[in-house]
Design a protein around this motif. Sequence first.
Motif, PDB file in Angstrom:
ATOM      1  N   GLY A  35      35.901  -4.574 -14.481  1.00  0.00           N
ATOM      2  CA  GLY A  35      34.852  -3.493 -15.163  1.00  0.00           C
ATOM      3  C   GLY A  35      34.702  -3.501 -16.544  1.00  0.00           C
ATOM      4  N   MET A  36      35.624  -3.873 -17.438  1.00  0.00           N
ATOM      5  CA  MET A  36      35.147  -3.939 -18.803  1.00  0.00           C
ATOM      6  C   MET A  36      34.668  -5.390 -19.053  1.00  0.00           C
ATOM      7  N   GLN A  39      30.897  -5.026 -18.421  1.00  0.00           N
ATOM      8  CA  GLN A  39      30.073  -4.256 -19.574  1.00  0.00           C
ATOM      9  C   GLN A  39      29.658  -5.087 -20.782  1.00  0.00           C
ATOM     10  N   ILE A  40      30.665  -5.919 -21.145  1.00  0.00           N
ATOM     11  CA  ILE A  40      30.442  -6.688 -22.101  1.00  0.00           C
ATOM     12  C   ILE A  40      29.836  -8.160 -22.002  1.00  0.00           C
ATOM     13  N   ILE A  94      33.335  -1.056 -28.975  1.00  0.00           N
ATOM     14  CA  ILE A  94      33.384  -0.766 -27.883  1.00  0.00           C
ATOM     15  C   ILE A  94      34.453   0.372 -27.581  1.00  0.00           C
ATOM     16  N   THR A  97      36.595   1.763 -21.266  1.00  0.00           N
ATOM     17  CA  THR A  97      36.518   2.679 -20.030  1.00  0.00           C
ATOM     18  C   THR A  97      37.764   1.942 -18.960  1.00  0.00           C
ATOM     19  N   ARG A  99      37.224   1.998 -15.629  1.00  0.00           N
ATOM     20  CA  ARG A  99      36.470   1.788 -14.316  1.00  0.00           C
ATOM     21  C   ARG A  99      36.763   0.455 -13.823  1.00  0.00           C
TER      22      ARG A  99
END
Length: 450
Positions: A35-36, A39-40, A94, A97, A99
Motif C-alpha cells: 500500500g505504501m 502511494q509513492i 511522507i 499509512t 493501509r
Amino acid sequence: MPLLASLHDPADLAGAVVTPDGTLSRHELLGLAGGMAGQIAGAPIVAVEAVPGLPTIVAVTGALLAGVPIVPIPPDAGDLERDHILRDSGATLIRPTMRAGSVPPPVQGDGPALVLYTSGTTGAPKGVVISRDAIAADLDALAAAWQWTAADTLVHGLPLYHVHGLVLGVLGPLRLGSRLVHTHRPTPAAYARTAGTMYFGVPTVWSRIAADPAAARSLARARLLVSGSAPLPVPVFDRLAALTGQAPVERYGMTETLITVSARAGGERRPGHVGLPLAGVTTRLADESGAPLPADAFDGETIGHLQVKGPTLLDGYLRDGGVRAPDLIDGWYPTGDVATIGPDGWHRIVGRASTDLIKTGGYRVGAGEVEDALLLHPAVREAAVVGVAHPDLGEQITAFVVADPVSPAELTDFVAQRLAVHKRPRVVHLVDSLPRNGMGKVQKTLLTAG
C-alpha cells in the motif's frame, strides 16, 4: 534474489515483526508495504521521520518495494537538521499509512535504496547513497559470519535511521527470514524480558546491561550478542562474558561502507578487537599519504590508516541534485579510522584519525588503549581521551573521566603502571558526564571545544 527476499516467501510467518505498537505477520507487512509502495511509486526520493515502531518499518519496506530511495530522518532532529536533510536530499516527507495494497513486482537490477545522513561531526550532515546490491551483499556476508538464519529471533531497540538499527536490524530479518522484535528502546529491562537468539546493542547499551547482573544473566539464552557502532570497552566485554556465559561478537563498519569486519559466531571473540574482513571485503593499512604500508606492518602493533575495498561501499554522496562518487585511492575507500592488523588478520580499531590518534612527544598513541586502562580503575565509570595541542609535546594526552571520588593524580599513576609511561594522561578532568550522540558515541570534539 530480491533485496527483501523473505517477504516474497509464499509461506507466512506469524509474528515476523513485533514492536510495542503491534505485531505483523510476513504477509501483513508485505500488504501494508505494498500500500505504501503504491502511494509513492514514481517519486524520485522520499523521506520519513524514523520514529521507533511499525509505521517506519512499513514506510521503509514500501519504498524498497517501489524502488524509491528513502531518507530516514532522526525523530529528535532539530528544525535546522531536518530542514537541511530535506533541502539537501530534495526528498518529499511522507506520512506512513497502514493501509494494505497491491504488491508490486520485485525491483529488477541495482539502484539507490537508502540515503543515510552522517552525524555531521565535521560539518553539516552528508547524504550517503547506499545501493540495493551493497545492502544485499553486506547482509549475506553477515549471515555467513554470524550463522544468521530464518530460525533466529533478533531483538534490539536501536534507532531506525542508522546502519546498525535499520540496515542490519530491520532489513536483515526481512532478507533472511528471521523474526524481529524491536523494543523501541534498548534498555536492560526490555532486553531481559524479550526472548531471542540474537541481540544487537551499542557499547552504551552493553555497559548498562553489564551493570545489571540480573538482566545480563537473562541473555545467557541467546546464541549471539553483537556490539558495534563504537569500540566496546574491554572491561564491559569481560563482564558480559562472565555474566552471560559468552563473549560478545564485535564488528566494524561505517555509514559509507556498511559492515566490513567482524568476529565470527563460530570462532574466537577477542576483547578490544573487531575480527576479520567479511567475505568479499579486503582491507589494508596506509601511511599519512595514503600509500599502503608494507607487509611487516601487519604485526598487531603498527598503527595505520584503514582502507577498505569491496561490494558494500557507498555509491557516493548527494551533491547539487546528483550523486558525487567517493574519493577513492586506487579503488580503496579511506575510512578515516586508524587501526592495527595482526599477523592472523585480526583488526583492532584505534579510533578516528582526527581525534583518537594522538601524536605526543614523537610517539603515536591510540586513545582507546588509554581509555581501556582508565576503565580498569574501580572508581572509573566512563572515560574519553583526546590529544590537546601542546607547545613541547605536540599533543598532550588529556582524559575526561566520569568517576566516583578519586584524584586525577591517582588515575595518571594508575595508567602509568599498566601502559608505557608516555601513554599516561598528563591532564585528567573529572566531569559529570560525557557528550554522546544518538548511537552512544562520545562526541570528542565537544570535549575540547572552546
